[in-house]
Design a protein around this motif. Structure first.
Motif, PDB file in Angstrom:
ATOM      1  N   GLN A  62     -19.702 -22.154  -1.266  1.00  0.00           N
ATOM      2  CA  GLN A  62     -20.024 -20.754  -1.017  1.00  0.00           C
ATOM      3  C   GLN A  62     -20.976 -20.226  -2.088  1.00  0.00           C
ATOM      4  O   GLN A  62     -21.877 -19.426  -1.799  1.00  0.00           O
ATOM      5  CB  GLN A  62     -18.742 -19.925  -0.990  1.00  0.00           C
ATOM      6  CG  GLN A  62     -18.910 -18.501  -0.490  1.00  0.00           C
ATOM      7  CD  GLN A  62     -17.591 -17.757  -0.528  1.00  0.00           C
ATOM      8  OE1 GLN A  62     -17.232 -17.167  -1.544  1.00  0.00           O
ATOM      9  NE2 GLN A  62     -16.859 -17.805   0.584  1.00  0.00           N
ATOM     10  N   ASN A  66     -24.498 -18.363  -1.700  1.00  0.00           N
ATOM     11  CA  ASN A  66     -24.831 -17.113  -2.380  1.00  0.00           C
ATOM     12  C   ASN A  66     -26.184 -17.213  -3.081  1.00  0.00           C
ATOM     13  O   ASN A  66     -27.021 -16.299  -2.985  1.00  0.00           O
ATOM     14  CB  ASN A  66     -23.756 -16.777  -3.422  1.00  0.00           C
ATOM     15  CG  ASN A  66     -22.418 -16.398  -2.814  1.00  0.00           C
ATOM     16  OD1 ASN A  66     -22.314 -16.109  -1.632  1.00  0.00           O
ATOM     17  ND2 ASN A  66     -21.382 -16.414  -3.637  1.00  0.00           N
ATOM     18  N   ASN A  79     -21.171 -12.881  -5.864  1.00  0.00           N
ATOM     19  CA  ASN A  79     -20.213 -12.490  -4.810  1.00  0.00           C
ATOM     20  C   ASN A  79     -20.915 -12.079  -3.513  1.00  0.00           C
ATOM     21  O   ASN A  79     -20.444 -11.190  -2.799  1.00  0.00           O
ATOM     22  CB  ASN A  79     -19.310 -11.345  -5.289  1.00  0.00           C
ATOM     23  CG  ASN A  79     -18.451 -11.731  -6.474  1.00  0.00           C
ATOM     24  OD1 ASN A  79     -17.992 -12.865  -6.569  1.00  0.00           O
ATOM     25  ND2 ASN A  79     -18.248 -10.792  -7.384  1.00  0.00           N
ATOM     26  N   GLN A  82     -18.911 -12.165  -0.182  1.00  0.00           N
ATOM     27  CA  GLN A  82     -17.955 -11.059  -0.112  1.00  0.00           C
ATOM     28  C   GLN A  82     -18.650  -9.756   0.238  1.00  0.00           C
ATOM     29  O   GLN A  82     -18.167  -8.988   1.070  1.00  0.00           O
ATOM     30  CB  GLN A  82     -17.213 -10.922  -1.442  1.00  0.00           C
ATOM     31  CG  GLN A  82     -16.134  -9.854  -1.424  1.00  0.00           C
ATOM     32  CD  GLN A  82     -15.267  -9.869  -2.667  1.00  0.00           C
ATOM     33  OE1 GLN A  82     -15.511 -10.630  -3.604  1.00  0.00           O
ATOM     34  NE2 GLN A  82     -14.245  -9.049  -2.686  1.00  0.00           N
ATOM     35  N   ARG A  83     -19.799  -9.514  -0.363  1.00  0.00           N
ATOM     36  CA  ARG A  83     -20.557  -8.307  -0.037  1.00  0.00           C
ATOM     37  C   ARG A  83     -21.062  -8.355   1.398  1.00  0.00           C
ATOM     38  O   ARG A  83     -21.070  -7.349   2.114  1.00  0.00           O
ATOM     39  CB  ARG A  83     -21.723  -8.151  -1.011  1.00  0.00           C
ATOM     40  CG  ARG A  83     -21.259  -7.701  -2.374  1.00  0.00           C
ATOM     41  CD  ARG A  83     -22.229  -7.907  -3.510  1.00  0.00           C
ATOM     42  NE  ARG A  83     -23.637  -7.827  -3.197  1.00  0.00           N
ATOM     43  CZ  ARG A  83     -24.543  -8.676  -3.707  1.00  0.00           C
ATOM     44  NH1 ARG A  83     -24.171  -9.673  -4.508  1.00  0.00           N
ATOM     45  NH2 ARG A  83     -25.812  -8.530  -3.410  1.00  0.00           N
ATOM     46  N   ALA A  86     -18.310  -7.392   3.809  1.00  0.00           N
ATOM     47  CA  ALA A  86     -17.513  -6.237   3.387  1.00  0.00           C
ATOM     48  C   ALA A  86     -17.188  -5.284   4.525  1.00  0.00           C
ATOM     49  O   ALA A  86     -16.155  -4.596   4.497  1.00  0.00           O
ATOM     50  CB  ALA A  86     -18.238  -5.488   2.270  1.00  0.00           C
ATOM     51  N   GLU A 118     -13.829 -20.364  -1.155  1.00  0.00           N
ATOM     52  CA  GLU A 118     -13.828 -20.185  -2.611  1.00  0.00           C
ATOM     53  C   GLU A 118     -15.239 -19.828  -3.070  1.00  0.00           C
ATOM     54  O   GLU A 118     -16.202 -20.440  -2.606  1.00  0.00           O
ATOM     55  CB  GLU A 118     -13.378 -21.468  -3.324  1.00  0.00           C
ATOM     56  CG  GLU A 118     -11.928 -21.819  -3.127  1.00  0.00           C
ATOM     57  CD  GLU A 118     -11.536 -23.065  -3.887  1.00  0.00           C
ATOM     58  OE1 GLU A 118     -12.435 -23.737  -4.469  1.00  0.00           O
ATOM     59  OE2 GLU A 118     -10.348 -23.390  -3.907  1.00  0.00           O
ATOM     60  N   TYR A 120     -14.445 -16.631  -2.654  1.00  0.00           N
ATOM     61  CA  TYR A 120     -13.995 -15.542  -1.787  1.00  0.00           C
ATOM     62  C   TYR A 120     -13.466 -16.121  -0.492  1.00  0.00           C
ATOM     63  O   TYR A 120     -14.157 -16.882   0.201  1.00  0.00           O
ATOM     64  CB  TYR A 120     -15.157 -14.584  -1.501  1.00  0.00           C
ATOM     65  CG  TYR A 120     -14.880 -13.589  -0.400  1.00  0.00           C
ATOM     66  CD1 TYR A 120     -13.897 -12.616  -0.535  1.00  0.00           C
ATOM     67  CD2 TYR A 120     -15.605 -13.623   0.792  1.00  0.00           C
ATOM     68  CE1 TYR A 120     -13.634 -11.707   0.473  1.00  0.00           C
ATOM     69  CE2 TYR A 120     -15.361 -12.713   1.814  1.00  0.00           C
ATOM     70  CZ  TYR A 120     -14.375 -11.760   1.641  1.00  0.00           C
ATOM     71  OH  TYR A 120     -14.113 -10.854   2.642  1.00  0.00           O
ATOM     72  N   ASN A 121     -12.216 -15.778  -0.156  1.00  0.00           N
ATOM     73  CA  ASN A 121     -11.616 -16.250   1.088  1.00  0.00           C
ATOM     74  C   ASN A 121     -11.569 -15.092   2.084  1.00  0.00           C
ATOM     75  O   ASN A 121     -10.696 -14.223   1.989  1.00  0.00           O
ATOM     76  CB  ASN A 121     -10.208 -16.783   0.833  1.00  0.00           C
ATOM     77  CG  ASN A 121      -9.619 -17.480   2.047  1.00  0.00           C
ATOM     78  OD1 ASN A 121      -9.822 -17.045   3.170  1.00  0.00           O
ATOM     79  ND2 ASN A 121      -8.887 -18.550   1.825  1.00  0.00           N
ATOM     80  N   PRO A 122     -12.488 -15.059   3.039  1.00  0.00           N
ATOM     81  CA  PRO A 122     -12.524 -13.927   3.976  1.00  0.00           C
ATOM     82  C   PRO A 122     -11.313 -13.882   4.896  1.00  0.00           C
ATOM     83  O   PRO A 122     -10.921 -12.810   5.362  1.00  0.00           O
ATOM     84  CB  PRO A 122     -13.812 -14.152   4.772  1.00  0.00           C
ATOM     85  CG  PRO A 122     -14.056 -15.615   4.678  1.00  0.00           C
ATOM     86  CD  PRO A 122     -13.564 -16.025   3.319  1.00  0.00           C
ATOM     87  N   ASP A 125      -8.653 -12.209   2.929  1.00  0.00           N
ATOM     88  CA  ASP A 125      -9.071 -10.830   2.710  1.00  0.00           C
ATOM     89  C   ASP A 125      -8.879  -9.971   3.958  1.00  0.00           C
ATOM     90  O   ASP A 125      -8.499  -8.792   3.863  1.00  0.00           O
ATOM     91  CB  ASP A 125     -10.538 -10.813   2.273  1.00  0.00           C
ATOM     92  CG  ASP A 125     -11.027  -9.414   1.925  1.00  0.00           C
ATOM     93  OD1 ASP A 125     -10.262  -8.660   1.277  1.00  0.00           O
ATOM     94  OD2 ASP A 125     -12.155  -9.061   2.295  1.00  0.00           O
ATOM     95  N   LYS A 126      -9.119 -10.546   5.117  1.00  0.00           N
ATOM     96  CA  LYS A 126      -8.991  -9.778   6.369  1.00  0.00           C
ATOM     97  C   LYS A 126      -7.593  -9.898   6.979  1.00  0.00           C
ATOM     98  O   LYS A 126      -7.348  -9.432   8.090  1.00  0.00           O
ATOM     99  CB  LYS A 126     -10.045 -10.231   7.386  1.00  0.00           C
ATOM    100  CG  LYS A 126     -11.473 -10.264   6.871  1.00  0.00           C
ATOM    101  CD  LYS A 126     -11.950  -8.936   6.305  1.00  0.00           C
ATOM    102  CE  LYS A 126     -13.367  -9.072   5.749  1.00  0.00           C
ATOM    103  NZ  LYS A 126     -13.841  -7.823   5.108  1.00  0.00           N
TER     104      LYS A 126
END
Length: 210
Positions: A62, A66, A79, A82-83, A86, A118, A120-122, A125-126
């Motif tokens: 990831q 990015n 990040n 993640q952004r 969002a 990794e 960020y795990n969407p 998160d969701k």
């Protein structure tokens, strides 16, 4: 007679969540990008296309994504995934339909071409991780992505069901024919979550649409 389907397979982005295009448009606005610039980076720029494909099968991280996509867009890569996600939200009507099906004894799986997990795990998160599903199949962990027939067979194996016992929902039409070759009943989800939820009730719970 009871409905014949014993399994429900759901895509993540754009099915279990709100529409990916709306999320992308919101991301463009938040980052000060031109309309369509983010989509062009992902779908038209050769480096963007390549890094997304590599991320989906675990051949890039990831953070690689990015860095590459941030470079294409000329924005801070920190990040970035993640952004970029969002403004994605769980789609309540589809989730409710999945819960109704599971309560009725239908096995429910998520099948997603991965956004990476990794750093960020969407999915976590969701609010959509293993506790909600009988199986979670992510292309990154499988080393193969939709529309390869192999990944559909992997989810059938995880559910311990056959193709004709399952319904698969995806928002990309090109992902449906390979599932159909395994006998899976497919549903093309477009812009009407209420309609898709009613169809799932009809297929899985033998409820006629209102």
């Amino acid at each position: 007679m009871a409905p014949p389907y014993r399994g429900l397979i759901l895509d993540f982005g754009g099915v279990l969540t709100t529409r990916m295009r709306l999320n992308g448009e919101a991301f463009e606005r938040s980052e000060g990008l031109k309309p369509g610039e983010y989509f062009a980076a992902l779908n038209e720029n050769p480096d963007g296309v390549a890094i997304y494909a590599a991320l989906e099968v675990g051949e890039a991280t990831q953070e690689d994504w990015n860095r590459v996509v941030g470079g294409i867009l000329g924005i801070d890569p920190t990040n970035l995934m993640q952004r970029a996600l969002a403004n994605l939200r769980p789609e309540p009507q589809i989730i409710a339909a999945a819960k109704r099906a599971r309560a009725a004894g239908v096995k429910v799986a998520m099948l997603s071409n991965s956004f990476g997990i990794e750093p960020y795990n969407p999915y976590v998160d969701k609010g959509m991780w293993t506790d909600f599903f009988d199986a979670v199949i992510l292309s990154e962990l499988e080393g193969v992505r939709k529309p390869s027939p192999l990944i559909y067979q992997r989810v059938l194996d995880a559910l311990e069901l056959t193709g004709p016992e399952c319904v698969f929902v995806d928002d990309h039409a090109e992902n449906l024919p390979p599932a159909e070759t395994l006998g899976i009943r497919t549903v093309h989800h477009t812009v009407d979550p209420a309609g898709t939820a009613a169809l799932l009730d009809a297929l899985l719970l033998d409820r006629a649409p209102a």
